[in-house]
Design an enzyme around this catalytic site. Sequence first.
Site, mmCIF file in Angstrom:
data_model
loop_
_atom_site.group_PDB
_atom_site.id
_atom_site.type_symbol
_atom_site.label_atom_id
_atom_site.label_comp_id
_atom_site.label_asym_id
_atom_site.label_seq_id
_atom_site.Cartn_x
_atom_site.Cartn_y
_atom_site.Cartn_z
ATOM 1 N N HIS A 7 -33.082 31.679 46.027
ATOM 2 C CA HIS A 7 -32.753 30.467 47.291
ATOM 3 C C HIS A 7 -30.895 30.583 47.856
ATOM 4 C CE1 HIS A 7 -31.960 27.558 44.505
ATOM 5 N NE2 HIS A 7 -31.014 27.141 45.682
ATOM 6 N N HIS A 79 -24.585 27.186 48.305
ATOM 7 C CA HIS A 79 -24.405 27.890 47.270
ATOM 8 C C HIS A 79 -25.174 29.039 47.227
ATOM 9 C CE1 HIS A 79 -27.604 24.627 45.830
ATOM 10 N NE2 HIS A 79 -27.809 25.999 45.260
ATOM 11 N N GLU A 130 -25.151 29.258 41.551
ATOM 12 C CA GLU A 130 -26.551 28.696 40.791
ATOM 13 C C GLU A 130 -27.256 29.961 40.442
ATOM 14 O OE1 GLU A 130 -30.035 24.909 41.317
ATOM 15 O OE2 GLU A 130 -29.375 26.653 43.046
#
Length: 140
Positions: A7, A79, A130
Amino acid sequence: MIGRLNHIAIAVPDLAAAAAKYRDRLGADVGSPQALPEHGVTVVFVDTGNTKVELLEPLGADSPIAAFLDRNPAGGMHHICFEVPDIAAASARLLSEGARILGDGRPRIGAHGNPVLFLHPKDFDGTLIELEEISPPGNR
């Protein structure tokens, strides 16, 4: 080491308004809000078919997203998240190569119920990364 893009996260000042834009203007499949107190955020995932967009709103004044929105009042990209098959192995490799892991360095459980960790943006060209542990398709 990294797998597919899981994502892209966008910090927003008003989660309901942002979700409505994606749903109503773009015709996207928008999930329900999910509070994540351990991460200090409330999130909504927008399914794009080949990945997701994660909309983030601060959950409390101490949220790291609140600080981000102080610097970027209109919101913006926060992010990107990549999948890894083994977060412990990824962490060990990154640390051995000089990368910094944020927080105490140990994975925490993320929005999808899987272990996640964040890599320092100064080690990745100004981008907060991440990593999320995802089992290979045959092991899910």
